[in-house]
Design a protein around this motif. Sequence first.
Motif, PDB file in Angstrom:
ATOM      1  N   MET A   1     -16.801  59.920 -40.122  1.00 32.65           N
ATOM      2  CA  MET A   1     -17.189  60.637 -40.689  1.00 32.65           C
ATOM      3  C   MET A   1     -18.070  59.148 -41.789  1.00 32.65           C
ATOM      4  O   MET A   1     -17.428  57.864 -42.284  1.00 32.65           O
ATOM      5  CB  MET A   1     -17.028  60.882 -41.838  1.00 32.65           C
ATOM      6  N   GLN A   2     -18.817  59.308 -41.826  1.00 33.90           N
ATOM      7  CA  GLN A   2     -19.897  58.010 -42.664  1.00 33.90           C
ATOM      8  C   GLN A   2     -20.169  58.425 -44.560  1.00 33.90           C
ATOM      9  O   GLN A   2     -20.904  59.951 -44.523  1.00 33.90           O
ATOM     10  CB  GLN A   2     -21.456  58.158 -42.220  1.00 33.90           C
ATOM     11  N   ILE A   3     -19.812  57.761 -45.149  1.00 35.81           N
ATOM     12  CA  ILE A   3     -19.673  58.104 -46.650  1.00 35.81           C
ATOM     13  C   ILE A   3     -21.455  57.498 -47.351  1.00 35.81           C
ATOM     14  O   ILE A   3     -21.353  57.092 -46.522  1.00 35.81           O
ATOM     15  CB  ILE A   3     -18.444  57.036 -47.673  1.00 35.81           C
ATOM     16  N   THR A   4     -21.255  58.923 -48.088  1.00 33.53           N
ATOM     17  CA  THR A   4     -23.532  58.554 -48.448  1.00 33.53           C
ATOM     18  C   THR A   4     -23.523  57.985 -49.990  1.00 33.53           C
ATOM     19  O   THR A   4     -21.797  57.706 -50.752  1.00 33.53           O
ATOM     20  CB  THR A   4     -23.696  59.179 -48.480  1.00 33.53           C
ATOM     21  N   VAL A   5     -24.116  57.141 -50.501  1.00 35.73           N
ATOM     22  CA  VAL A   5     -24.275  56.957 -51.625  1.00 35.73           C
ATOM     23  C   VAL A   5     -23.899  57.909 -52.759  1.00 35.73           C
ATOM     24  O   VAL A   5     -23.266  57.866 -54.123  1.00 35.73           O
ATOM     25  CB  VAL A   5     -25.830  56.226 -52.179  1.00 35.73           C
ATOM     26  N   LYS A   6     -24.369  59.198 -52.635  1.00 37.54           N
ATOM     27  CA  LYS A   6     -24.457  60.503 -53.397  1.00 37.54           C
ATOM     28  C   LYS A   6     -22.640  60.729 -53.211  1.00 37.54           C
ATOM     29  O   LYS A   6     -22.640  61.311 -54.513  1.00 37.54           O
ATOM     30  CB  LYS A   6     -24.747  61.969 -52.354  1.00 37.54           C
ATOM     31  N   GLU A   7     -21.956  60.816 -52.068  1.00 35.76           N
ATOM     32  CA  GLU A   7     -20.585  61.350 -52.019  1.00 35.76           C
ATOM     33  C   GLU A   7     -19.744  60.291 -52.866  1.00 35.76           C
ATOM     34  O   GLU A   7     -19.204  59.919 -53.253  1.00 35.76           O
ATOM     35  CB  GLU A   7     -19.905  61.165 -50.551  1.00 35.76           C
TER      36      GLU A   7
END
Length: 84
Positions: A1-7
């Motif tokens: 899973m790739q973490i986003t800036v939003k997360e």
Amino acid sequence: MQITVKEINKNLESLPKELFEQVNDYIDFLKSKYGKVHSEDWAENLFDHQIESVKQGLEDVKKGRTLNHDTAINRIQDYINSKK
């Protein structure tokens, strides 16, 4: 899973405000460690708050606001004991 800036932003919003400085310091550390700019002189990579701390320390030395090692150790130990 790739973490986003939003997360990441969502996680930051859920943190108590008193942790923001620690999080920001860690982000600065990561940028310094993994950033593209590397210098032979570590002092060139200090952050503004670190530079200010060094300047304050130098000013304290100039004005004689220092303690010898034994006194400093005793004060730290007294402080720790007062928190028990």
